[in-house]
Design a protein around this motif. Sequence first.
Motif, PDB file in Angstrom:
ATOM      1  N   UNK A 104       0.785  -1.142   0.094  1.00  0.00           N
ATOM      2  CA  UNK A 104       0.026  -0.080  -0.023  1.00  0.00           C
ATOM      3  C   UNK A 104       0.820   1.224   0.169  1.00  0.00           C
ATOM      4  N   UNK A 105       2.154   1.035   0.427  1.00  0.00           N
ATOM      5  CA  UNK A 105       2.804   2.355   0.617  1.00  0.00           C
ATOM      6  C   UNK A 105       3.226   2.860  -0.912  1.00  0.00           C
ATOM      7  N   UNK A 106       3.085   1.953  -1.726  1.00  0.00           N
ATOM      8  CA  UNK A 106       3.397   2.347  -3.061  1.00  0.00           C
ATOM      9  C   UNK A 106       2.333   3.305  -3.701  1.00  0.00           C
ATOM     10  N   UNK A 107       1.251   3.194  -3.409  1.00  0.00           N
ATOM     11  CA  UNK A 107       0.324   4.306  -3.858  1.00  0.00           C
ATOM     12  C   UNK A 107      -0.124   5.095  -2.788  1.00  0.00           C
ATOM     13  N   UNK A 108       0.238   5.079  -1.415  1.00  0.00           N
ATOM     14  CA  UNK A 108      -0.203   5.974  -0.385  1.00  0.00           C
ATOM     15  C   UNK A 108       1.160   6.778  -0.203  1.00  0.00           C
ATOM     16  N   UNK A 109       1.332   8.032  -0.850  1.00  0.00           N
ATOM     17  CA  UNK A 109       2.298   8.691  -0.850  1.00  0.00           C
ATOM     18  C   UNK A 109       2.659   9.738   0.135  1.00  0.00           C
ATOM     19  N   UNK A 110       3.836  10.358   0.342  1.00  0.00           N
ATOM     20  CA  UNK A 110       4.010  11.322   1.356  1.00  0.00           C
ATOM     21  C   UNK A 110       3.286  12.613   0.581  1.00  0.00           C
ATOM     22  N   UNK A 111       3.057  12.709  -0.515  1.00  0.00           N
ATOM     23  CA  UNK A 111       2.201  14.029  -1.157  1.00  0.00           C
ATOM     24  C   UNK A 111       0.809  13.775  -0.728  1.00  0.00           C
ATOM     25  N   UNK A 112       0.111  12.593  -0.631  1.00  0.00           N
ATOM     26  CA  UNK A 112      -1.275  12.201  -0.223  1.00  0.00           C
ATOM     27  C   UNK A 112      -1.262  12.812   1.203  1.00  0.00           C
ATOM     28  N   UNK A 113      -0.260  12.356   2.131  1.00  0.00           N
ATOM     29  CA  UNK A 113      -0.361  12.397   3.544  1.00  0.00           C
ATOM     30  C   UNK A 113      -0.262  14.078   3.831  1.00  0.00           C
ATOM     31  N   UNK A 114       0.602  14.639   2.954  1.00  0.00           N
ATOM     32  CA  UNK A 114       0.555  16.231   3.138  1.00  0.00           C
ATOM     33  C   UNK A 114      -0.594  16.860   2.845  1.00  0.00           C
ATOM     34  N   UNK A 115      -1.163  16.336   1.639  1.00  0.00           N
ATOM     35  CA  UNK A 115      -2.632  16.884   1.346  1.00  0.00           C
ATOM     36  C   UNK A 115      -3.757  16.794   2.484  1.00  0.00           C
ATOM     37  N   UNK A 116      -3.598  15.584   2.957  1.00  0.00           N
ATOM     38  CA  UNK A 116      -4.672  15.393   4.025  1.00  0.00           C
ATOM     39  C   UNK A 116      -4.361  16.254   5.226  1.00  0.00           C
ATOM     40  N   UNK A 117      -3.115  16.599   5.634  1.00  0.00           N
ATOM     41  CA  UNK A 117      -2.732  17.453   6.742  1.00  0.00           C
ATOM     42  C   UNK A 117      -3.128  18.677   6.578  1.00  0.00           C
ATOM     43  N   UNK A 118      -3.093  19.047   5.444  1.00  0.00           N
ATOM     44  CA  UNK A 118      -3.378  20.384   5.198  1.00  0.00           C
ATOM     45  C   UNK A 118      -4.812  20.915   4.798  1.00  0.00           C
ATOM     46  N   UNK A 119      -5.733  19.789   4.917  1.00  0.00           N
ATOM     47  CA  UNK A 119      -6.826  19.957   4.469  1.00  0.00           C
ATOM     48  C   UNK A 119      -7.454  21.128   5.597  1.00  0.00           C
ATOM     49  N   UNK A 120      -8.493  21.862   5.032  1.00  0.00           N
ATOM     50  CA  UNK A 120      -9.146  22.759   5.764  1.00  0.00           C
ATOM     51  C   UNK A 120     -10.194  22.037   6.814  1.00  0.00           C
ATOM     52  N   UNK A 121     -10.715  22.864   7.809  1.00  0.00           N
ATOM     53  CA  UNK A 121     -11.500  22.220   8.764  1.00  0.00           C
ATOM     54  C   UNK A 121     -12.896  21.903   8.561  1.00  0.00           C
ATOM     55  N   UNK A 122     -13.422  20.790   8.887  1.00  0.00           N
ATOM     56  CA  UNK A 122     -14.689  20.426   8.472  1.00  0.00           C
ATOM     57  C   UNK A 122     -15.991  21.114   9.078  1.00  0.00           C
ATOM     58  N   UNK A 123     -17.232  20.727   8.515  1.00  0.00           N
ATOM     59  CA  UNK A 123     -18.326  21.390   9.034  1.00  0.00           C
ATOM     60  C   UNK A 123     -18.611  21.008  10.588  1.00  0.00           C
ATOM     61  N   UNK A 124     -18.878  21.791  11.467  1.00  0.00           N
ATOM     62  CA  UNK A 124     -19.379  21.585  12.896  1.00  0.00           C
ATOM     63  C   UNK A 124     -20.986  21.097  12.852  1.00  0.00           C
ATOM     64  N   UNK A 125     -21.116  20.205  13.717  1.00  0.00           N
ATOM     65  CA  UNK A 125     -22.569  20.134  13.915  1.00  0.00           C
ATOM     66  C   UNK A 125     -23.196  21.199  14.726  1.00  0.00           C
TER      67      UNK A 125
END
Length: 402
Positions: A104-125
């Motif tokens: 799985x690390x072959x297609x779960x790259x560091x770029x993907x991890x960075x993209x998720x870590x920089x994601x905006x804040x989700x909707x609050x209930x």
Amino acid sequence: MTKRLEKRKIGLVPRIILAIILGIIVGRLPIVPEFVLQIFATFTTIFSDFLSFVIPFMIIGFVVQGIADLSHGAGKLLGITVLTSYISTVIGGLLAYLVASNLFPLFITSDLVDQLSQAGEGIKPLFTIPLEPFFDVTGAIIFAFMMGLGISWLRQHGRGKVLYEAFSDFGGIISQVLATIIVPLLPVYIFGNIANLAYTGTVFAILNVFWKVFICVLIMHLLYITFLFFVFGTYAGKNPIELIKNQIPGYMTALGTQSSAATIPVNVKCALKNGVSEGIANFVVPLCATIHLAGSIITITSCATTLLLIYDMPHGFLMMLGFILMLGVAMVAAPGTPGGAIMSALPFLPMIGIASQAMQQIMISLYITQDSFGTAANVSGDNAIAVFIDKIYQEKIKSSDQ
């Protein structure tokens, strides 16, 4: 007219796929008011809290009766069947981890991890409802094991009938809660979760991983089923290819029902066609339907490892080994409803760091879309074990005759 409507009823997996598609559309459309997304975020939060409330009761409702049943009955054959099922389940989980952690690390790259870590804040209930479980998961596990073993001991001494029936009825109530509340609302829950992910901009990155994981898991299922039939078929002196051919009806039935329990009648016929004696088929197939979940643990382990890789969290072998060993026991008598295995696994996800609500939501979404294939692998493995147990039974008969 009613029968026609029932036939046209959309299955759980298509509803979940539809929920994912609609969630992406609603979450990405700028014309959708944020208030609408907050409504679904409120629902997912309340639903998640309710799930946490029910989980300890699920452990008690299913594990107590499962252990009480397993320890009462067919002597050495029962012990061999249980041990074989557990070992097979654990091996399936370990193989899934080894494949997932290396492939799985072959297609779960560091770029993907960075993209998720920089994601905006989700909707609050809009609001939350404080709903604390009656007791924690660890207490429920210890209580379930204690009561299950205790009731088994009482039954062996001609007592414990009232306690056994009480926990059996309690398990029935929890099954009804799953069947009428939790499972039907899962698509709405997943819709809200996917819409939130789409709003933060991470949904496409995650889905890009999901389809690759799905294909890998399906291949692992098929390879593991083949492995079991070759090992046990060869031991029994039977043609593994013929055994696999005879299992196709059971596999296809499980794909449609998503339930090991509902597949039992067809699976018994498959076992008889494989030359398994009727007594062993009627004993092993129903028993393994509740204790042998190799396909499910392959899916759960793969999905869990995927999440740990996506969020760049520790996923060492010893940590995953403990998780798999515990899961092999905890999923005993997992409910025969779609998604029963992942519901039984939820209390143990925090063991490996999957503790946040968002991660568990993704875990459920990823697992449920593959649940039917995991169930099909479970029931196919059951018949491979039936061939093995029948061979031991036949040798026992021969030795006693001599």
